[in-house]
Design a protein around this motif. Structure first.
Motif, PDB file in Angstrom:
ATOM      1  N   UNK A   1       0.820  -1.211   0.000  1.00 30.43           N
ATOM      2  CA  UNK A   1       0.000   0.000   0.000  1.00 30.43           C
ATOM      3  C   UNK A   1       0.851   1.258   0.000  1.00 30.43           C
ATOM      4  N   UNK A   2       2.051   1.200   0.543  1.00 29.49           N
ATOM      5  CA  UNK A   2       2.954   2.352   0.436  1.00 29.49           C
ATOM      6  C   UNK A   2       3.298   2.600  -1.038  1.00 29.49           C
ATOM      7  N   UNK A   3       3.500   1.522  -1.806  1.00 30.47           N
ATOM      8  CA  UNK A   3       3.742   1.662  -3.251  1.00 30.47           C
ATOM      9  C   UNK A   3       2.487   2.159  -3.963  1.00 30.47           C
ATOM     10  N   UNK A   4       1.353   1.570  -3.640  1.00 35.20           N
ATOM     11  CA  UNK A   4       0.090   1.940  -4.283  1.00 35.20           C
ATOM     12  C   UNK A   4      -0.307   3.383  -3.950  1.00 35.20           C
ATOM     13  N   UNK A   5       0.116   3.870  -2.806  1.00 32.27           N
ATOM     14  CA  UNK A   5      -0.235   5.230  -2.370  1.00 32.27           C
ATOM     15  C   UNK A   5       0.266   6.291  -3.339  1.00 32.27           C
ATOM     16  N   UNK A   6       1.351   6.020  -4.033  1.00 35.74           N
ATOM     17  CA  UNK A   6       1.859   6.988  -5.009  1.00 35.74           C
ATOM     18  C   UNK A   6       0.826   7.235  -6.107  1.00 35.74           C
ATOM     19  N   UNK A   7       0.139   6.194  -6.540  1.00 38.52           N
ATOM     20  CA  UNK A   7      -0.908   6.350  -7.560  1.00 38.52           C
ATOM     21  C   UNK A   7      -2.074   7.162  -7.024  1.00 38.52           C
ATOM     22  N   UNK A   8      -2.450   6.912  -5.778  1.00 39.45           N
ATOM     23  CA  UNK A   8      -3.548   7.679  -5.178  1.00 39.45           C
ATOM     24  C   UNK A   8      -3.155   9.141  -4.999  1.00 39.45           C
TER      25      UNK A   8
ATOM     26  N   UNK B   1     -12.812  10.424 -20.402  1.00 43.28           N
ATOM     27  CA  UNK B   1     -12.704  10.763 -18.989  1.00 43.28           C
ATOM     28  C   UNK B   1     -13.282   9.612 -18.178  1.00 43.28           C
ATOM     29  N   UNK B   2     -12.453   8.634 -17.900  1.00 39.11           N
ATOM     30  CA  UNK B   2     -12.941   7.427 -17.271  1.00 39.11           C
ATOM     31  C   UNK B   2     -12.748   7.340 -15.781  1.00 39.11           C
ATOM     32  N   UNK B   3     -12.217   8.373 -15.129  1.00 35.75           N
ATOM     33  CA  UNK B   3     -11.989   8.301 -13.697  1.00 35.75           C
ATOM     34  C   UNK B   3     -10.745   7.488 -13.362  1.00 35.75           C
ATOM     35  N   UNK B   4     -10.486   7.326 -12.068  1.00 41.33           N
ATOM     36  CA  UNK B   4      -9.287   6.638 -11.596  1.00 41.33           C
ATOM     37  C   UNK B   4      -9.203   5.213 -12.125  1.00 41.33           C
ATOM     38  N   UNK B   5     -10.304   4.458 -12.056  1.00 38.27           N
ATOM     39  CA  UNK B   5     -10.291   3.055 -12.476  1.00 38.27           C
ATOM     40  C   UNK B   5      -9.985   2.882 -13.960  1.00 38.27           C
ATOM     41  N   UNK B   6     -10.295   3.869 -14.769  1.00 38.39           N
ATOM     42  CA  UNK B   6     -10.049   3.779 -16.215  1.00 38.39           C
ATOM     43  C   UNK B   6      -8.820   4.589 -16.623  1.00 38.39           C
ATOM     44  N   UNK B   7      -8.187   5.273 -15.667  1.00 32.47           N
ATOM     45  CA  UNK B   7      -7.069   6.145 -15.982  1.00 32.47           C
ATOM     46  C   UNK B   7      -5.713   5.452 -15.937  1.00 32.47           C
ATOM     47  N   UNK B   8      -4.686   6.216 -16.219  1.00 37.07           N
ATOM     48  CA  UNK B   8      -3.334   5.694 -16.314  1.00 37.07           C
ATOM     49  C   UNK B   8      -2.683   5.333 -14.986  1.00 37.07           C
ATOM     50  N   UNK B   9      -3.230   5.784 -13.867  1.00 39.79           N
ATOM     51  CA  UNK B   9      -2.632   5.485 -12.563  1.00 39.79           C
ATOM     52  C   UNK B   9      -3.136   4.176 -11.954  1.00 39.79           C
ATOM     53  N   UNK B  10      -4.273   3.691 -12.441  1.00 37.88           N
ATOM     54  CA  UNK B  10      -4.850   2.482 -11.866  1.00 37.88           C
ATOM     55  C   UNK B  10      -4.005   1.229 -12.074  1.00 37.88           C
ATOM     56  N   UNK B  11      -3.385   1.006 -13.228  1.00 38.61           N
ATOM     57  CA  UNK B  11      -2.598  -0.228 -13.390  1.00 38.61           C
ATOM     58  C   UNK B  11      -1.493  -0.394 -12.334  1.00 38.61           C
ATOM     59  N   UNK B  12      -0.764   0.666 -12.008  1.00 35.41           N
ATOM     60  CA  UNK B  12       0.285   0.567 -10.989  1.00 35.41           C
ATOM     61  C   UNK B  12      -0.326   0.305  -9.609  1.00 35.41           C
ATOM     62  N   UNK B  13      -1.441   0.975  -9.317  1.00 36.91           N
ATOM     63  CA  UNK B  13      -2.136   0.752  -8.046  1.00 36.91           C
ATOM     64  C   UNK B  13      -2.583  -0.702  -7.942  1.00 36.91           C
ATOM     65  N   UNK B  14      -3.262  -1.173  -8.970  1.00 41.03           N
ATOM     66  CA  UNK B  14      -3.795  -2.532  -8.987  1.00 41.03           C
ATOM     67  C   UNK B  14      -2.684  -3.574  -8.887  1.00 41.03           C
TER      68      UNK B  14
END
Length: 166
Positions: free
Chosen positions: A26-33, A122-135
């Motif tokens: 989650x520390x890694x995923x936090x960067x995407x958030x 405009x797809x929001x976070x789940x459809x955006x470029x930051x979601x793959x790294x978070x997921x």
């Protein structure tokens, strides 16, 4: 407190030997958030009474900003386990050691519904470029999710006397 319409709570049950790895993930995923304009803030909390429980709280600017305008929350409960199993069954995924099987908790699962935002991109976070790294960072813990829900802030909030003493 920043006004918001959506607070997402994700409840986990994590084996003691996997807890440090969860926090690292989650520390890694936090960067995407943190980089996401849709996210107001987030917090991973550890239960004091039941040491295997964690709750992730994410405040989003709106449910559309989080899930994208392509989704809407349908009324009524839906089984959570099949959706989690599909996520964790993707190639290259793993699960935590000794993680319990996904529970049959019920929640409202988003379903796709095309709208103008699909055409606008405009797809929001789940459809955006930051979601793959978070997921990718949190995927090993998807099977340990017990509940994932979105809540609307009611405006009933305040601070206690202890807030000034910190």
């Amino acid at each position: 407190m920043t006004p918001t319409t959506t607070v997402e709570y994700i409840r986990y049950r994590i084996a003691l030997e996997d807890q440090e790895a969860l926090k690292t993930a989650y520390a890694r995923a936090a960067a995407s958030l943190a980089a996401s304009p849709e996210c107001i803030d987030h917090e991973l909390s550890h239960c004091e009474e039941e040491r295997e429980r964690y709750v992730l709280r994410i405040r989003w600017t709106s449910v559309d900003a989080h899930l994208g305008r392509l989704f809407r929350i349908l009324p009524g409960p839906r089984p959570l386990a099949p959706h989690l199993a599909a996520l964790s069954a993707r190639p290259g995924t793993s699960s935590t050691r000794h993680a319990p099987p996904p529970c049959q908790a019920r929640h409202q699962t988003p379903r796709a519904r095309p709208t103008r935002s699909e055409r606008d991109g405009q797809g929001g976070f789940r459809k955006g470029g930051r979601f793959p790294a978070f997921s990718s960072a949190i995927r090993p813990y998807v099977a340990a999710i017990e509940e994932m829900q979105h809540y609307t802030v009611t405006g009933v909030a305040g601070t206690g006397k202890g807030a000034g003493e910190r």
